[in-house]
Design an enzyme around this catalytic site. Structure first.
Site, PDB file in Angstrom:
ATOM      1  N   ASP A   8     -41.283  49.252 -41.587  1.00 18.01           N
ATOM      2  CA  ASP A   8     -42.358  49.869 -40.814  1.00 18.01           C
ATOM      3  C   ASP A   8     -42.525  51.273 -41.393  1.00 18.01           C
ATOM      4  O   ASP A   8     -41.688  52.145 -41.164  1.00 18.01           O
ATOM      5  CB  ASP A   8     -41.938  49.917 -39.334  1.00 18.01           C
ATOM      6  CG  ASP A   8     -42.858  50.799 -38.487  1.00 18.01           C
ATOM      7  OD1 ASP A   8     -43.929  51.204 -38.969  1.00 18.01           O
ATOM      8  OD2 ASP A   8     -42.480  51.061 -37.319  1.00 18.01           O
ATOM      9  N   LYS A  70     -49.613  59.257 -43.852  1.00 15.29           N
ATOM     10  CA  LYS A  70     -50.169  57.919 -43.624  1.00 15.29           C
ATOM     11  C   LYS A  70     -51.639  58.011 -43.185  1.00 15.29           C
ATOM     12  O   LYS A  70     -52.423  57.112 -43.439  1.00 15.29           O
ATOM     13  CB  LYS A  70     -49.332  57.214 -42.558  1.00 15.29           C
ATOM     14  CG  LYS A  70     -49.752  55.786 -42.278  1.00 15.29           C
ATOM     15  CD  LYS A  70     -48.765  55.147 -41.322  1.00 15.29           C
ATOM     16  CE  LYS A  70     -49.193  53.752 -40.902  1.00 15.29           C
ATOM     17  NZ  LYS A  70     -48.202  53.154 -39.993  1.00 15.29           N
ATOM     18  N   GLU A 171     -49.231  45.773 -38.036  1.00 14.19           N
ATOM     19  CA  GLU A 171     -48.169  46.230 -37.139  1.00 14.19           C
ATOM     20  C   GLU A 171     -48.123  45.446 -35.816  1.00 14.19           C
ATOM     21  O   GLU A 171     -47.048  44.987 -35.414  1.00 14.19           O
ATOM     22  CB  GLU A 171     -48.311  47.737 -36.872  1.00 14.19           C
ATOM     23  CG  GLU A 171     -47.890  48.555 -38.090  1.00 14.19           C
ATOM     24  CD  GLU A 171     -48.330  50.016 -38.040  1.00 14.19           C
ATOM     25  OE1 GLU A 171     -48.803  50.463 -36.971  1.00 14.19           O
ATOM     26  OE2 GLU A 171     -48.209  50.698 -39.066  1.00 14.19           O
ATOM     27  N   ASP A 193     -49.191  50.630 -28.587  1.00 14.25           N
ATOM     28  CA  ASP A 193     -48.317  51.324 -29.543  1.00 14.25           C
ATOM     29  C   ASP A 193     -48.555  52.833 -29.488  1.00 14.25           C
ATOM     30  O   ASP A 193     -49.552  53.334 -29.994  1.00 14.25           O
ATOM     31  CB  ASP A 193     -48.598  50.778 -30.959  1.00 14.25           C
ATOM     32  CG  ASP A 193     -47.701  51.413 -32.033  1.00 14.25           C
ATOM     33  OD1 ASP A 193     -46.990  52.398 -31.729  1.00 14.25           O
ATOM     34  OD2 ASP A 193     -47.717  50.919 -33.178  1.00 14.25           O
TER      35      ASP A 193
HETATM   36  P1  ADP Z   1     -44.699  56.381 -35.445  1.00 14.13           P
HETATM   37  O1  ADP Z   1     -45.059  54.965 -35.185  1.00 14.13           O
HETATM   38  O2  ADP Z   1     -45.811  57.337 -35.149  1.00 14.13           O
HETATM   39  O3  ADP Z   1     -44.142  56.618 -36.790  1.00 14.13           O
HETATM   40  P2  ADP Z   1     -42.451  56.165 -33.501  1.00 14.13           P
HETATM   41  O4  ADP Z   1     -42.826  54.857 -32.956  1.00 14.13           O
HETATM   42  O5  ADP Z   1     -41.144  56.275 -34.169  1.00 14.13           O
HETATM   43  O6  ADP Z   1     -43.538  56.812 -34.430  1.00 14.13           O
HETATM   44  O7  ADP Z   1     -42.496  57.201 -32.269  1.00 14.13           O
HETATM   45  C1  ADP Z   1     -42.048  58.504 -32.414  1.00 14.13           C
HETATM   46  C2  ADP Z   1     -42.267  59.264 -31.148  1.00 14.13           C
HETATM   47  O8  ADP Z   1     -41.534  58.679 -30.082  1.00 14.13           O
HETATM   48  C3  ADP Z   1     -41.789  60.699 -31.272  1.00 14.13           C
HETATM   49  O9  ADP Z   1     -42.731  61.570 -30.679  1.00 14.13           O
HETATM   50  C4  ADP Z   1     -40.500  60.683 -30.481  1.00 14.13           C
HETATM   51  O10 ADP Z   1     -40.200  61.944 -29.909  1.00 14.13           O
HETATM   52  C5  ADP Z   1     -40.821  59.688 -29.394  1.00 14.13           C
HETATM   53  N1  ADP Z   1     -39.630  59.111 -28.766  1.00 14.13           N
HETATM   54  C6  ADP Z   1     -38.609  58.487 -29.375  1.00 14.13           C
HETATM   55  N2  ADP Z   1     -37.694  58.101 -28.458  1.00 14.13           N
HETATM   56  C7  ADP Z   1     -38.183  58.491 -27.247  1.00 14.13           C
HETATM   57  C8  ADP Z   1     -37.704  58.386 -25.906  1.00 14.13           C
HETATM   58  N3  ADP Z   1     -36.536  57.805 -25.614  1.00 14.13           N
HETATM   59  N4  ADP Z   1     -38.470  58.906 -24.915  1.00 14.13           N
HETATM   60  C9  ADP Z   1     -39.638  59.499 -25.193  1.00 14.13           C
HETATM   61  N5  ADP Z   1     -40.135  59.631 -26.425  1.00 14.13           N
HETATM   62  C10 ADP Z   1     -39.422  59.130 -27.448  1.00 14.13           C
HETATM   63 MG    MG Z   2     -45.361  53.029 -35.453  1.00 14.00          MG
END
Ligand code: ADP
Ligand code: MG
Length: 602
Positions: A8, A70, A171, A193
Site C-alpha cells: 500500500d 502521491k 485500494e 478510507d
Molecule cells: P494514508 O492512507 O494517507 O497514507 P494512513 O491510513 O496510514 O494514511 O493514516 C494515517 C493517519 O491515521 C495519520 O493522520 C495518523 O495520525 C492517523 N492514525 C493512526 N493511528 C491512529 C489512531 N489510533 N487514532 C487516530 N488516528 C490515527
Molecule cells: Mg491509505
C-alpha cells in the site's frame, strides 16, 4: 513462483504485507513499525532518509523533506491539485520537461516516481530481511480514481525500486479482499478510507469475484493531518497565553509539538484523557519553559467535528452518484489510520445505520489485500478471482470529429476489442489515430490520451483500405492501442501514457457533464453526421459528374455545379437547416445524373 509482496503506497504512510502459510503478515520495518511514513528527506551532507527518521526531522528541515508526493504522481504541474500543493508545500515543486510535476531539492530534480521508489525500496528491503530471501514481485495499490497515467507512473515507481510489479489494484478492492469479501457472494459495500491527508469513499458492487467501482468521492486535502494541525494551534495558543512566547518561528519546537499532537490524537482513540508533556520546549531570560496540558477525547472531538461531518457529506454524494440507499449496503469497511478514532466510527455508523466492519486493522487492510492478490497471482490462493472495471469509455476520434467508443465504461478488465476502420479521403497516405477517454459524443469534449500515425497506406480510394484497430487493457487497467493495415501488414503500437491526469472526482464530473450536455451534444452529433453525408455526396457527385457530363445539358451542368458549390460552402457552417437544404438540392442533382447514366437501359 517466488513470494509476491503486497504494498500500500499511501499518501502519508505505506505498508507491506505477505501471504505465507495461509495467513497474511504485515512486515514491520527496521524500526519495528508496521507502517512506514511515505517521507523522503535529504540532509545537507547528502544523506537520504526514508520513513520514520525522515518524519522526525521534517519540521526542522522543511525545504528538503518531501512528503505527500502521491498527490502529484502522473500529473502535470498545471493540474489544480498540484497547483494547490505548490502554494502550500514547504519544498519546491516545479515542472519537468514534459510538464509533469516534480520536486527540486538541493538543485536536483526528482520525479514523484523516484520519491515513491525510495519508499518502495525501503519496504522491499524490510521484506527481504523478514523473509530472508530476495524479493522481486509485488502488487501495488492505487486509489480507485487514479487514471491511466497515474497508474502507469505508480508502476514505474515500482520498477525504479527494482520491483517487478505484477499488478496494480484499487485500494478499496484490496481492502474488500482483506476483509474476506467477494469470493463467492455478491452485494454492495462502502469503503470509507480516512488517511493522513486524504479521504476516499468508494461504493463497490461485487459478484462472483468481480468488483465494480460504482462511485468514488472524497477530498485529497482532508485527513488526520488536519486534525493534528488544529491540535497544534491549540497548543501554540495556550503556550503563548501562559508564557507570552510565540513558537511559530522555532522549527525545533514546532516539530516536537507536531509529534506530540499526533501522539495525543492517537492515544485519545483508546483512552479518554491524555497528558501532553514537552519539557524544555524553549527558554527565555527567566529560564527553560515546559509545555504541559491535559487533553480530553471530548475536546479533541469538538476540534474536528466539522472535518468528520465533511466526510459524511462526501458519503452522501457517493451514495447518490452510485444510485444506492444506505440500507442497500451489505457491509461498510473502515480503512485508514484515522478510522480508529471513535468519533469517526460513530459518524459512519450513524450515516449507514449499521456497525462498520472492523475485523481488519484499518491502516493495514489495503496492504493485506494486496498481499492476498499477490498470493492469488502466485497460485497460493485459488478461490478468489479479482477483476476491476474500466471507469470511463475509451475510443478514437473518427471523421466529423466524433468519438467512436471501442471499450465502453464498466467493461471488465483485462479485455481486448478489435474493429476495422477505413480512410475518409482518396489516396490518404496515413491515418491519424487519436485515442480518447470519456463519455461525450464529440471527440473534443473528451480527454485526449495519445495520438499516433499509421503511415505507408498504398494509394487507394476512400473506404478501400482496411485498418484494424485493437484496444487492449491489461489487468492493471493500462491501455495499449495498435493499428494494423490489413493490406500492407504494417503495424503501429502505443502503450498509452495519458497526456494529463484526471483529478479526483473528475470521473464523476465527466459523467455528469455527459448527462448535462446531452441536448447540445445531440445537435453536434447531428451536425457531424449531416456533414459527413453531404461530404460523401459531394464526393460521389463529382466523380459521376465527370463520367456523365457529355449526356447532360449545359443548363443541367450549371445547376449541378451550383448545387455542389452551395453544398461545399454550407458544409463549413454550423447551420443545420442550411446544410439540410443544400443536401436536398444536391440529392436532386445526383438523381438527375443517375437518371442520365441509366437512360439507355430503360
Ligand atoms: P494514508 O492512507 O494517507 O497514507 P494512513 O491510513 O496510514 O494514511 O493514516 C494515517 C493517519 O491515521 C495519520 O493522520 C495518523 O495520525 C492517523 N492514525 C493512526 N493511528 C491512529 C489512531 N489510533 N487514532 C487516530 N488516528 C490515527
Ligand atoms: Mg491509505
Amino acid at each position: 513462483m517466488d513470494k509476491v509482496i503486497g504494498i500500500d503506497l499511501g499518501t502519508t504512510n505505506s505498508c507491506v504485507a505477505i501471504y505465507e502459510g495461509g495467513v497474511t503478515q504485515v512486515i514491520p520495518n527496521s524500526e519495528g513499525s508496521r507502517t512506514t511514513p511515505s517521507i523522503v528527506a535529504f540532509t545537507p551532507d547528502g544523506q537520504r532518509l526514508v520513513g520514520n527518521i525522515a518524519k522526525r526531522q521534517a519540521v526542522a528541515n522543511p525545504s528538503s523533506t518531501v512528503f505527500a508526493t502521491k498527490r502529484m504522481i502522473g500529473r502535470k504541474l498545471k493540474t489544480p491539485e498540484v497547483q494547490r500543493m505548490q502554494m502550500t508545500a514547504p519544498y519546491k515543486i516545479a515542472a519537468a520537461d514534459n510538464g509533469d510535476a516534480s520536486v527540486v531539492v538541493h538543485g536536483r530534480r526528482y520525479t514523484p516516481q523516484e520519491i515513491g521508489a525510495f519508499v518502495l525500496r525501503q519496504l522491499k528491503e524490510a521484506a527481504q530481511e523478514y523473509l530472508e530471501q530476495t524479493v522481486k514481485d509485488a502488487v501495488i495499490t492505487v486509489p480507485a480514481y487514479f487514471d491511466d497515467s497515474q497508474r502507469q507512473a505508480t508502476r514505474d515507481a515500482g520498477r525504479l525500486a527494482g520491483l517487478n510489479v505484477l499488478r496494480i489494484i484499487n485500494e478499496p478492492t484490496a481492502a474488500a479482499l482483506a476483509y474476506g469479501i467477494g469470493a463467492d457472494s455478491s452485494g454492495t459495500i462502502a469503503v470509507y478510507d480516512l488517511g493522513g491527508g486524504t479521504f476516499d469513499i468508494s461504493v463497490l458492487e461485487f459478484s462472483q469475484g468481480v468488483f465494480q467501482v460504482k462511485a468514488t468521492h472524497g477530498d485529497t486535502f482532508l485527513g488526520g493531518e488536519d486534525v493534528d494541525a488544529r491540535l497544534m494551534d491549540v497548543l501554540l495558543d495556550s503556550f503563548m497565553q501562559e508564557t507570552g512566547i510565540d513558537l511559530h518561528a522555532d522549527p525545533v519546537a514546532l516539530q516536537r509539538l507536531k509529534d506530540a499532537a499526533e501522539r495525543a490524537k492517537i492515544e485519545l482513540s483508546s483512552v479518554d484523557e491524555t497528558e501532553i508533556s514537552l519539557p524544555f520546549l524553549t527558554a527565555d531570560a527567566n529560564g527553560p519553559k515546559h509545555l504541559r496540558r491535559i487533553l480530553t477525547r471530548t475536546e479533541l472531538e469538538q476540534l474536528c467535528e466539522d472535518l468528520i461531518a465533511a466526510t459524511i457529506d462526501h458519503c452522501r454524494d457517493a451514495m447518490s452518484a452510485a444510485g444506492v440507499q444506505p440500507t442497500q449496503i451489505t457491509d461498510v469497511l473502515l480503512v485508514g489510520g484515522m478510522t480508529k478514532m471513535p468519533a469517526v466510527q460513530r459518524a459512519v455508523q450513524h450515516f449507514f445505520n449499521r456497525a462498520p466492519n472492523r475485523t481488519v486493522n484499518p491502516d493495514e487492510a489495503v496492504a493485506v489485500g494486496a498481499a492476498i492478490q499477490g498470493a492469488i497471482l502466485a497460485g497460493d490462493v485459488s478461490e478468489v478471482v479479482l477483476l476491476d472495471v474500466v471507469p470511463l469509455s475509451l475510443g478514437i476520434e473518427t471523421s466529423g470529429g466524433l468519438l467512436t467508443k471501442l471499450i465502453p465504461r464498466n467493461a471488465t478488465v483485462p479485455c481486448s476489442i478489435t474493429e476495422v476502420f477505413t480512410t475518409s479521403e482518396d489516396y490518404q497516405p496515413l491515418v491519424n489515430v487519436h485515442v480518447l477517454q470519456g463519455e461525450r459524443p464529440l471527440a473534443a469534449d473528451n480527454t485526449s490520451l495519445a495520438r499516433f500515425e499509421l503511415v505507408g497506406i498504398p494509394p487507394a480510394l476512400r473506404g478501400v483500405p482496411k485498418i484494424e484497430l485493437t484496444f487492449s487493457i491489461d489487468a492493471n487497467g493500462i491501455l495499449s492501442v495498435s493499428a494494423r493495415d490489413l493490406g500492407t501488414k504494417r503495424e503501429q503500437l502505443v502503450r498509452v501514457r495519458a497526456t494529463s491526469g484526471l483529478t479526483e472526482g473528475a470521473i464523476e464530473r465527466i459523467l455528469s457533464e455527459a448527462e448535462q450536455f446531452q441536448d447540445a451534444d445531440r445537435i453536434n452529433v447531428e451536425l457531424a453526421d449531416i456533414r459527413r453525408r453531404i461530404q460523401g455526396l459531394i464526393y460521389t457527385t463529382e466523380r459521376s459528374l465527370g463520367e456523365s457530363a457529355n449526356y447532360l445539358t449545359e443548363g443541367e451542368l450549371d445547376q449541378i455545379r451550383a448545387d455542389l458549390e452551395n453544398a461545399r460552402r454550407s458544409a463549413d457552417t454550423a447551420d443545420l437547416n442550411r446544410i439540410q437544404a443544400t443536401l436536398r438540392d444536391l440529392e436532386k442533382s445526383a438523381f438527375r445524373i443517375t437518371e442520365v447514366m441509366y437512360k439507355d437501359f430503360s
